[in-house]
Enzyme design. Sequence first.
Site, short mmCIF file in Angstrom:
data_model
loop_
_atom_site.label_atom_id
_atom_site.label_comp_id
_atom_site.label_asym_id
_atom_site.label_seq_id
_atom_site.Cartn_x
_atom_site.Cartn_y
_atom_site.Cartn_z
CB SER A 450 -0.98 0.27 1.61
OG SER A 450 -1.41 -1.17 1.43
CG ASP A 688 -5.13 -1.22 1.74
OD1 ASP A 688 -4.73 -2.55 0.20
OD2 ASP A 688 -4.13 -0.45 1.61
#
Length: 690
Positions: A450, A688
């Site tokens: 990420s 996420d």
Amino acid sequence: AELDTLDVVVLVAILVGTVAYLTKGKLWAVAKDPYAASFPGANGVKSGKTRNIIEAMEESGKNCIIFYGSQTGTAEDYAARLAKEGKSRFGLETMVADLEDYDFDNLDQIPSDKVVFFVLATYGEGEPTDNAVEFYEFITSESPSFSQDNDPPLANLNYVTFGLGNNTYEHYNAMVRNVDKSLQRLGAHRIGEAGEGDDGAGTMEEDFLAWKDPMWAALAAKMGLEEREGVYEPIFGIVEREGLTRDSPEVYLGEPNKSHLDGTPKGPFNAHNPYIAPIAKSYELFKVKDRNCLHMDIDVSASNLTYQTGDHIAVWPTNAGEEVDRFLDLFDLTDKRHNVISVKALEPTAKVPFPTPTTYDAIVRYHMEICAPVSRQFVASLAPFAPTEEAKAELTKLGNDKDYFHAKVTTHYLNIARLLSTVAKGKKWSNVPFSLLIEGITKLQPRYYSISSSSLEQPKIISITAVVEAQALPGREDPFRGVSTNYLLALKEKQNGDPNPTPFGLSYEITGPRNKYDGCHVPVHVRHSNFKLPSNPTKPVIMIGPGTGVAPFRGFVRERRKMAENGQEVGKTLLFFGCRKSTEDFLYEEEWKEAKEVLGDKFELVTAFSREGPKKVYVQHRLKERAKEINELLEQKAYFYVCGDAANMAREVNAVLAQIIASERGIPEAKAEEIVKQMRSSNQYQEDVW
Ligand code: FAD
């Protein structure tokens, strides 16, 4: 003299005949066209193959297509394994097909004596994998337009299906479920169960194995197939290229494609074509000796790569030298490691998963996932090639007994070379065909991270925040070490002055093939995600990111900080961060203070240090303590974000949020859970997780 000539002619004829007989003519294709590997060229463009699946089947005499929708390679792998098993056990003429490579409007023309498999991974929030998007949209649409007017449209289609999912996600195995539903609605006939594998429970491989045997039995019954003694037939032909050395310019030493080999890598950079990016800066984030977390700034300014805050970056790792050595040694390839070979698919529909000509060393180092968990089915397929009867018996047992395998292999984090070395008590496995290794070992996958920077603040520098994977194991001196994060750690050490870094005794070909990564480079590409700040910057946001789950939120906070510096008004920005101790693994402690100086009351950091008090405190506890405020923010349409550990944290946060909504609004929990679900489907709740 005449006799001499005749002798020569006869000898040559015998020789040619023998080679043709031994190779069933298959190697001729290699000799004629040594560079014709079916690896996609630069930029992933595949050469003029038909998009018509019926044509492709007919051209190659196939009666079983195995389509896959794959993101990280597992579904593709399972498809290849099914193809192989269908061929060797039942004589099916199988072909593996990437869903992206074909059109679907003629699925209605596939005759009923053929069968189509769909091996489908679900990605993220119930989404199709990138290569399956078009298929998914087509097949699940209201009335897909097929080439004929059959009623129902897919009355002739026989299919088999298996899904790869993760039960920690809301839309568990949504792909296979929805596709199966659509196919049924269109009148197609499913054979066997619609299988589902669960990565969340860690049972993917076992779910797959348990599903496939009854499926094969049902398929054999339906198609009148007879099972035969499975005989190994290689899918790839390996030809030693005597005339080439590893210095020959056409030999791939780890370059991912032709443009990299030529030294002029060109964009677009994507999952088939990485950008060799300079590392601008890297440093350690933890303040303890025994654990590491890396911050790395990757400079993409010399490329056309772009990203948006919240996207992912993929790192293309290389294997540690010690593991490459172990693997080559075990399979008795050390002496040949730098020999140049061409690898050619002997099956017209099989793909060689790397470019050739190349060397054994380059294949193992750059293209094979040699350290990953071992597949039980693959272990069983190696048994006939064991160096001793004892080893053969042990492999057969491991292959057949799930619990025994778990106890002996999985719990010890053994990789294939470590396992085989133990099983054969150090003896080399010289008889294993190299083709079987290419078939049975997954291709080395890029790892996703990420992005922890803001594209508003630094559009051309991408930051990564990665914790280095290490797992101490009882009875083993060296801990298990993750592939990609330890490679990144070596890069960090190099960048900070060590010319030959060997973190934890591991060394890497850190300057890349032909030193192309020298000066500290890492191969990467960017993957766009839906994990995004609200487009209206005044909307409040609540972010839950313990550990490295804070990565995208560093990007979010920096983005809002930059907006505020630019004079924009921003909404409440509330971050929950958790770690063990404020003195050890408190990520970006200083940066939060700086953000506070700019954002003032608009920014608040709530911390949970699990090992500081008498009781363990986690982010979800802190969330609950703030129930009133959370509910108020949600009523102001705050966006709610969760990042990090999928297995436990993300689930608990979901549950706690429902509890908060229930208690604050005085409604039943079931109703509150419904509200959280709606928040998810309207993107007000975004995850996420990994
Ligand atoms: P690997 O070698 O891939 O090992 C990973 C794990 O697999 C091990 O811990 C172990 O549990 C298991 N395993 C591997 N080999 C074996 C074996 N032989 N036997 C048994 N078990 C085994 N990570 C971050 O640190 N920061 C991020 O911001 C981040 N973002 C992510 C975003 C997304 C969308 C995804 C999908 C993942 C993200 N990750 C992130 C995780 C990251 O992609 C990697 O999985 C992680 O860094 C580990 O990679 P590795 O190659 O070092 O470990």
